[in-house]
Design a protein around this motif. Structure first.
Motif, PDB file in Angstrom:
ATOM      1  N   MET A   1     -22.653  48.421  16.607  1.00 49.41           N
ATOM      2  CA  MET A   1     -22.367  47.819  17.898  1.00 49.41           C
ATOM      3  C   MET A   1     -23.084  48.611  18.987  1.00 49.41           C
ATOM      4  O   MET A   1     -23.047  49.834  18.989  1.00 49.41           O
ATOM      5  CB  MET A   1     -20.858  47.815  18.158  1.00 49.41           C
ATOM      6  N   LYS A   2     -23.699  47.869  19.897  1.00 50.94           N
ATOM      7  CA  LYS A   2     -24.346  48.462  21.062  1.00 50.94           C
ATOM      8  C   LYS A   2     -23.634  47.913  22.294  1.00 50.94           C
ATOM      9  O   LYS A   2     -23.444  46.702  22.422  1.00 50.94           O
ATOM     10  CB  LYS A   2     -25.829  48.084  21.076  1.00 50.94           C
ATOM     11  N   VAL A   3     -23.213  48.808  23.188  1.00 51.51           N
ATOM     12  CA  VAL A   3     -22.480  48.426  24.385  1.00 51.51           C
ATOM     13  C   VAL A   3     -23.365  48.661  25.605  1.00 51.51           C
ATOM     14  O   VAL A   3     -23.997  49.717  25.730  1.00 51.51           O
ATOM     15  CB  VAL A   3     -21.187  49.256  24.546  1.00 51.51           C
ATOM     16  N   THR A   4     -23.397  47.688  26.503  1.00 53.18           N
ATOM     17  CA  THR A   4     -24.059  47.867  27.793  1.00 53.18           C
ATOM     18  C   THR A   4     -23.102  47.398  28.881  1.00 53.18           C
ATOM     19  O   THR A   4     -22.250  46.534  28.636  1.00 53.18           O
ATOM     20  CB  THR A   4     -25.386  47.089  27.897  1.00 53.18           C
ATOM     21  N   VAL A   5     -23.244  47.984  30.056  1.00 56.04           N
ATOM     22  CA  VAL A   5     -22.426  47.571  31.195  1.00 56.04           C
ATOM     23  C   VAL A   5     -23.334  47.270  32.382  1.00 56.04           C
ATOM     24  O   VAL A   5     -24.391  47.872  32.537  1.00 56.04           O
ATOM     25  CB  VAL A   5     -21.376  48.639  31.588  1.00 56.04           C
ATOM     26  N   ASP A   6     -22.906  46.331  33.190  1.00 59.18           N
ATOM     27  CA  ASP A   6     -23.616  45.977  34.411  1.00 59.18           C
ATOM     28  C   ASP A   6     -22.782  46.471  35.585  1.00 59.18           C
ATOM     29  O   ASP A   6     -21.783  45.848  35.955  1.00 59.18           O
ATOM     30  CB  ASP A   6     -23.807  44.461  34.473  1.00 59.18           C
ATOM     31  N   GLU A   7     -23.194  47.599  36.129  1.00 58.66           N
ATOM     32  CA  GLU A   7     -22.440  48.198  37.230  1.00 58.66           C
ATOM     33  C   GLU A   7     -22.398  47.297  38.461  1.00 58.66           C
ATOM     34  O   GLU A   7     -21.457  47.355  39.242  1.00 58.66           O
ATOM     35  CB  GLU A   7     -23.021  49.565  37.598  1.00 58.66           C
ATOM     36  N   GLU A   8     -23.406  46.458  38.630  1.00 59.72           N
ATOM     37  CA  GLU A   8     -23.444  45.538  39.772  1.00 59.72           C
ATOM     38  C   GLU A   8     -22.344  44.476  39.679  1.00 59.72           C
ATOM     39  O   GLU A   8     -21.833  44.025  40.696  1.00 59.72           O
ATOM     40  CB  GLU A   8     -24.809  44.864  39.867  1.00 59.72           C
ATOM     41  N   LYS A   9     -21.989  44.079  38.469  1.00 61.09           N
ATOM     42  CA  LYS A   9     -20.937  43.083  38.265  1.00 61.09           C
ATOM     43  C   LYS A   9     -19.542  43.689  38.306  1.00 61.09           C
ATOM     44  O   LYS A   9     -18.576  43.004  38.639  1.00 61.09           O
ATOM     45  CB  LYS A   9     -21.105  42.397  36.905  1.00 61.09           C
ATOM     46  N   VAL A  23     -14.662  55.157  25.259  1.00 64.48           N
ATOM     47  CA  VAL A  23     -15.942  54.482  25.491  1.00 64.48           C
ATOM     48  C   VAL A  23     -16.215  54.263  26.980  1.00 64.48           C
ATOM     49  O   VAL A  23     -17.371  54.317  27.415  1.00 64.48           O
ATOM     50  CB  VAL A  23     -15.980  53.135  24.736  1.00 64.48           C
ATOM     51  N   PHE A  24     -15.157  54.032  27.764  1.00 66.06           N
ATOM     52  CA  PHE A  24     -15.325  53.710  29.183  1.00 66.06           C
ATOM     53  C   PHE A  24     -14.541  54.674  30.064  1.00 66.06           C
ATOM     54  O   PHE A  24     -13.470  55.144  29.701  1.00 66.06           O
ATOM     55  CB  PHE A  24     -14.814  52.290  29.476  1.00 66.06           C
ATOM     56  N   ASP A  25     -15.089  54.908  31.255  1.00 66.22           N
ATOM     57  CA  ASP A  25     -14.404  55.664  32.301  1.00 66.22           C
ATOM     58  C   ASP A  25     -14.727  54.967  33.613  1.00 66.22           C
ATOM     59  O   ASP A  25     -15.450  53.977  33.629  1.00 66.22           O
ATOM     60  CB  ASP A  25     -14.857  57.124  32.304  1.00 66.22           C
ATOM     61  N   GLN A  26     -14.190  55.498  34.712  1.00 59.57           N
ATOM     62  CA  GLN A  26     -14.457  54.936  36.024  1.00 59.57           C
ATOM     63  C   GLN A  26     -14.859  56.036  36.986  1.00 59.57           C
ATOM     64  O   GLN A  26     -14.337  57.155  36.914  1.00 59.57           O
ATOM     65  CB  GLN A  26     -13.213  54.239  36.583  1.00 59.57           C
ATOM     66  N   LEU A  36     -19.351  55.799  28.477  1.00 55.77           N
ATOM     67  CA  LEU A  36     -19.345  57.118  27.848  1.00 55.77           C
ATOM     68  C   LEU A  36     -20.033  57.119  26.489  1.00 55.77           C
ATOM     69  O   LEU A  36     -20.555  58.140  26.053  1.00 55.77           O
ATOM     70  CB  LEU A  36     -17.901  57.609  27.668  1.00 55.77           C
ATOM     71  N   ASP A  37     -20.001  55.977  25.801  1.00 55.15           N
ATOM     72  CA  ASP A  37     -20.545  55.900  24.441  1.00 55.15           C
ATOM     73  C   ASP A  37     -21.109  54.501  24.221  1.00 55.15           C
ATOM     74  O   ASP A  37     -20.353  53.546  24.111  1.00 55.15           O
ATOM     75  CB  ASP A  37     -19.442  56.214  23.434  1.00 55.15           C
TER      76      ASP A  37
END
Length: 66
Positions: A1-9, A23-26, A36-37
């Motif tokens: 699994m590959k995770v990506t995030v869109d900070e603009e959204k 995996v996630f922080d704020q 994070l991962d």
């Protein structure tokens, strides 16, 4: 699994952090997601999938190919 995030959204709801804190922080200043991962261990995949599905801004994208 590959995770990506869109900070603009990202709207800073924080559901991802509650579901998969490994995996996630704020960011402290505005609550925007921090990845994070980007290749979490298989044991975390169900929580990451749920985090992506409940994200109100659809800011988390998953690729099962990686």
């Amino acid at each position: 699994m590959k995770v990506t995030v869109d900070e603009e959204k990202c709207c800073g709801a924080g559901q991802c952090v509650l579901l998969a804190p490994e995996v996630f922080d704020q960011r402290d200043e505005d609550g925007i997601v921090i990845l994070l991962d980007d290749g979490p261990a298989p044991a975390l995949h169900p929580a990451v999938r749920e985090a992506a599905s409940v994200c109100p801004a659809a800011a988390i994208a998953l690729s099962e190919d990686a």
